[in-house]
Motif scaffolding. Structure first.
Motif, PDB file in Angstrom:
ATOM      1  N   ASN A 137       0.920  -1.279  -0.032  1.00 23.96           N
ATOM      2  CA  ASN A 137      -0.092   0.128   0.091  1.00 23.96           C
ATOM      3  C   ASN A 137       0.688   1.455   0.111  1.00 23.96           C
ATOM      4  OD1 ASN A 137      -2.337   1.682   0.146  1.00 23.96           O
ATOM      5  ND2 ASN A 137      -2.340   1.802   2.395  1.00 23.96           N
ATOM      6  N   GLU A 139       0.376   4.257  -1.397  1.00 22.69           N
ATOM      7  CA  GLU A 139      -1.051   4.812  -1.610  1.00 22.69           C
ATOM      8  C   GLU A 139      -0.715   5.959  -2.814  1.00 22.69           C
ATOM      9  OE1 GLU A 139      -1.484   7.758   2.132  1.00 22.69           O
ATOM     10  OE2 GLU A 139      -1.732   5.360   2.353  1.00 22.69           O
ATOM     11  N   PHE A 293      -7.063   5.777  -1.568  1.00 20.80           N
ATOM     12  CA  PHE A 293      -7.371   4.543  -1.261  1.00 20.80           C
ATOM     13  C   PHE A 293      -8.516   3.825  -1.791  1.00 20.80           C
ATOM     14  CE2 PHE A 293      -5.285   4.736   3.098  1.00 20.80           C
ATOM     15  CZ  PHE A 293      -5.047   3.433   3.400  1.00 20.80           C
TER      16      PHE A 293
END
Length: 329
Positions: A137, A139, A293
């Motif tokens: 992740n 992001e 996200f």
């Protein structure tokens, strides 16, 4: 009752990035793994797991789902399609292997991929060998502002990219090396994403072990097409504010991008000096919705549904970021 055909998601680690930050009134929403899963029409929150009873209780109340103390028990009972790992990085490898042992084929792992290079390499190998698709992740790879900056680089809107300057200040008393491991992993990764290259260290100026002042890291991006692109990191402690930003310098312009910042500057005839060009701002955009996200969860969904699909941010990318950070120590 869970809707049919929805992708079941389970969470290991129920702290800030998994769920708690969703209550921050200032952050763009969703800003957590659970928040993004809840918003996606193709996914459902099926369960959560944490060793802390209070976090289990908070998660169960907020998302109305069962919670577990043991990750293996959770996976066996729930049989999720995606497992999100949001624990401390020192047990990312352990949790990844527990998920793989139960046949999980798509795993989303928080950054940094691991606290040690050897552990990160093992996780990356699981991905490379096709044991599971493992998303790191990072992001900002999924953030619309950085996606736009990458488009400008690829299209050579301002000519060739010549250098990158990166700035990271976070916390008044943290060791500078800890600041680099916390958010510097994002900084290192997004530079590699934007430039399609691998980041290498040249020299460190200053003491990364200090809890004050500033340290500089001279590095470069090794890119097959562009050659070596110089990269300069300025990382510091002692500040009472957070800064995360990049300045991308091109032949005929620059882009400044970071937390709350997106500016494009173009080289034009100077209004200040005869016979020279100066940079003039052409765009100053406020990305109220970067969808960072949301886009990550969409990527994970695609990884579940398309067997041959390779995610935008893989464990190999996560390994490369950890490798660079490890070279600083």
């Amino acid at each position: 009752m869970e809707a049919k055909n929805k992708i079941k998601c389970a969470f290991i680690g129920l702290g800030r990035i998994a769920s708690i930050l969703e209550d921050d009134p200032l952050r763009e929403k969703p800003c957590t793994h659970a928040g993004a899963v809840k918003k996606n029409p193709d996914t459902v929150i099926s369960a959560g797991c944490d060793i802390k009873p209070k976090r289990r209780a908070l998660f169960a109340e907020k998302w109305n789902c069962p919670v577990f103390e043991n990750p293996t028990e959770m996976i066996k009972e729930i049989n999720p399609d995606i497992v999100f790992i949001a624990t401390h990085p020192d047990i990312h490898l352990e949790m990844t292997e527990k998920a793989i042992a139960q046949g999980i084929k798509v795993i989303v792992c928080e950054k940094p991929l691991a606290d040690k290079l050897g552990k990160a390499k093992k996780i990356a190998l699981y991905h490379k060998k096709g044991v599971a698709k493992i998303i790191t992740n990072h992001e900002r790879r999924y953030s619309n502002n950085y996606i736009l900056a990458k488009k400008r680089i690829n299209e050579k809107t301002y000519g060739n990219l010549l250098s990158v300057s990166a700035f990271l200040y976070m916390g008044k008393t943290k060791k500078i090396i800890d600041v680099m491991w916390h958010d510097g992993t994002h900084l290192a990764d997004i530079i590699m994403y934007l430039t399609n290259g691998v980041l290498k260290k040249n020299k460190t100026i200053g003491n990364l072990e200090k809890r004050e002042g500033t340290a500089l890291v001279a590095a470069y991006i090794k890119n097959k097409k562009a050659g070596k692109i110089p990269v300069f990191f300025e990382c510091g402690a002692g500040r009472d504010y957070l800064t995360f930003s990049l300045e991308l310098s091109f032949e005929s312009g620059s882009i400044k991008i970071g937390n709350g910042i997106y500016e494009e500057w173009k080289s034009m005839e100077s209004p200040y000096y005869t016979g020279f060009n100066s940079l003039v701002m052409t765009d100053k955009l406020l990305f109220e919705k970067t969808a960072y996200f949301e886009n990550m969860v969409k990527d994970a969904v695609k990884a579940v549904r398309e067997p041959d699909y390779s995610p935008v941010s893989t464990a190999v990318d996560g390994y490369n970021a950890v490798k660079f950070l490890s070279s600083l120590e």
